[in-house]
Design an enzyme around this catalytic site. Structure first.
Site, PDB file in Angstrom:
ATOM      1  CD  GLU A  50      -2.926   0.994   2.383  1.00 11.91           C
ATOM      2  OE1 GLU A  50      -2.861   0.055   3.207  1.00 11.91           O
ATOM      3  OE2 GLU A  50      -3.882   1.810   2.346  1.00 11.91           O
ATOM      4  CD  GLU A 198     -10.442  -2.804   5.850  1.00 16.56           C
ATOM      5  OE1 GLU A 198     -10.491  -1.737   6.501  1.00 16.56           O
ATOM      6  OE2 GLU A 198      -9.718  -3.764   6.171  1.00 16.56           O
ATOM      7  CD  GLU A 330      -6.057  -4.753   3.971  1.00 13.80           C
ATOM      8  OE1 GLU A 330      -5.981  -4.433   5.180  1.00 13.80           O
ATOM      9  OE2 GLU A 330      -6.474  -3.996   3.088  1.00 13.80           O
TER      10      GLU A 330
END
Ligand code: AHR
Length: 526
Positions: A50, A198, A330
């Site tokens: 990320e 998310e 994740e």
């Protein structure tokens, strides 16, 4: 007196190298080579990079003018280390960052790119120097496959469609020409596409119904145009899944999928689960911790199995043929930030405990490999449970890196059931299984057995019947260390590294001793 003390210390030193107590009866592993299971998909060993802290900037990207050896701005040492892991896919640019990312800011001449603020992670200035073409260059240098996360939160379907066209169009569209002008005439192959991240939280705090509507629109209009990916090697679309073990979100996504038409489809549902033993905010220490934290962390990590079962039950309801994969994109240990670091950069050390956590989790994935076919540890470099830590020109490989390296032969191997009595290791009131193990038949025909010894204090003698396997050779490697909190540092990079360990096969029986808090991979060449 001093002499007696030395003698005792000598004995202690000796006992620490003697691998096990002969009084213990061996743990017997029973490997069933007659009932091969699913393929342990190599994509289970994926990584997550990320735009967060020093994950990309400094960790991968130093720029072409850096004194740190690089190829077109990408660190050579990091590339060389990652190549060893045969990283199957890398998820980028986030995470929470993905839903704030506007791809156009990261293409074209770097000196013309706008500076923006990374408001997902610490409000730091983002030069946008590491954009789409730099990411693809990195992917090509390490020999991996891109897993690109779309901006569903603050972007539009049109922006996402144009991004994927920029990356994949083979025909001379305006965007393909722009890519060519930026140095890349050939279309990129995008293996995986994440439709948001998310979305129930940092990705826009959406309800599941609202997300499902958006998911269909993105799936319909974001098209991979690479001619090489139209019939085979198709890009797989991964929908957002849950971050808590309830069924509601997955149920909504899978219920919609069950009724999907020609117009849209998804190939996977994601799941995020971090090991945060004391709850949020993360407070476990990543260095200088004791056995309390060790057992608590591993106990918490083992919850992954239950989480997967719950999600699989929901998915099985709508998709008994298991067409849709459960993608754990994740996972990993999330400890307290290292003291002195920017808390928004999620910097933590990585110890033998984390290596054991990694092996236990990979073993859980292997056991669920008929549904779980993809996963991404968080994160690749300098963030959370990283493979690699860097500091300017220095680089160190973590214990977790070595677990991933030891597991390379398991990529695309066939799962073989193995039964054993794990026993119990207890510290305080927390019981853990003493041992964990998986077995597989590797793509090259080797029989692989992985054994994790969770017991922090004692070695375990292990044996296994390998009747029917005429072994040409056998070898084993163990990752172990002086203590559960041992770490590799820039000054002492080899405190936790895998080493060959003794193993033998006699009369169809394999036997070895696995040291305390260790990860061992045995490879038998038939
Ligand atoms: O990995 C760090 C963050 O954790 C990711 O950005 C987000 O998706 C998750 O909450």
């Amino acid at each position: 007196m001093a002499r007696r003390l030395l003698a005792v210390l000598g004995l202690l030193a000796l006992s620490s190298v003697v691998p096990f107590s002969a009084a213990e009866s061996p743990v017997h592993l029973s490997v069933d080579t007659t009932k091969p299971g699913a393929k342990i998909d190599r994509n289970l060993f994926g990584q997550f990079a990320e735009n967060l802290g020093h994950g990309l900037y400094e960790g991968i990207w130093v720029g072409p003018d850096s004194s740190i050896p690089n190829t077109r701005g990408i660190r050579n040492d990091v590339v060389a280390a990652l190549k060893e892991l045969k990283v199957p896919n890398v998820r980028w640019p986030g995470g929470c960052f993905a839903d704030q990312y506007h791809w156009r800011k990261g293409i074209g001449p770097r000196d013309k790119r706008p500076a923006t603020v990374n408001s997902a992670w610490g409000d730091v200035i983002d030069t946008n120097a590491f954009g789409t073409d730099e990411f693809m260059d990195f992917i090509q240098q390490i020999g991996s496959t891109p897993y690109v996360s779309l901006n569903v939160g603050s972007g539009t379907p049109q922006e996402a469609a144009e991004w994927v066209e920029y990356m994949t169009a083979g025909a001379p569209t305006a965007l393909a020409k722009e890519r060519a002008a930026n140095g890349h005439p050939e279309p990129y192959k995008v293996g995986f596409l994440g439709i948001g991240n998310e979305s129930w939280d940092c990705g826009g705090a959406m309800s599941s119904d609202y997300y499902v509507s958006l998911m269909k629109v993105y799936s319909r209009f974001v098209v991979n145009m690479n001619p090489a990916q139209r019939a085979k090697d198709q890009m797989l679309k991964i929908a957002v899944g849950p971050g808590t073990p309830d069924a509601e979100w997955t149920d909504a996504v899978m219920k919609a999928w069950k009724k999907h038409t020609w117009a849209w489809d998804i190939n996977g549902v994601s799941l995020h689960w971090y090991t945060v033993p004391n709850g949020w905010p993360p407070s476990t220490s990543s260095e200088n911790f004791g056995l309390d934290e060790y057992v608590k962390t591993l106990k918490s990590a083992l919850f992954m199995d239950e989480f997967l079962r719950k999600q699989e039950a929901v998915m099985d309801k709508y998709d008994p043929e298991r067409k849709v994969t459960l993608t754990v994109d994740e996972w990993g240990a999330w400890h307290a930030p290292l003291s002195g670091s920017n808390p928004a950069f999620l910097v933590q050390q990585n110890s033998t405990r984390d290596a054991i956590l990694a092996s236990l989790t990979l073993n859980i994935f292997a056991r669920h490999s008929n549904r779980v076919r993809m996963a991404n540890i968080a994160q690749m470099i300098n963030v959370l449970q990283a493979m690699i830590l860097t500091d300017k020109e220095k680089m160190v490989l973590t214990p977790t890196y070595y677990v991933f390296k030891m597991y390379v032969p398991f990529q695309d191997a066939t799962f073989l059931p193995v039964s054993f009595d794990a026993g119990t290791y207890s510290h305080g009131a927390t019981p853990l299984p003493r041992l964990d193990a998986i077995a597989a038949k590797a793509a090259d025909g080797k029989l692989l057995i992985e054994i994790t010894n969770l017991d922090a204090d004692s070695s375990v003698a292990v044996d296994a019947d390998v009747h029917g396997v005429v072994a040409k050779s056998v070898k084993a490697e163990t990752l172990s260390s002086a203590a559960v909190d041992s770490i590799n540092t820039f000054d002492s990079p080899n405190a936790v590294t895998p080493k060959p360990t003794a193993v033998k096969i006699e009369n169809g029986k394999l036997s070895l001793n696995v040291g305390p808090h260790s990860v061992t991979v045995v490879s038998i060449e038939p």
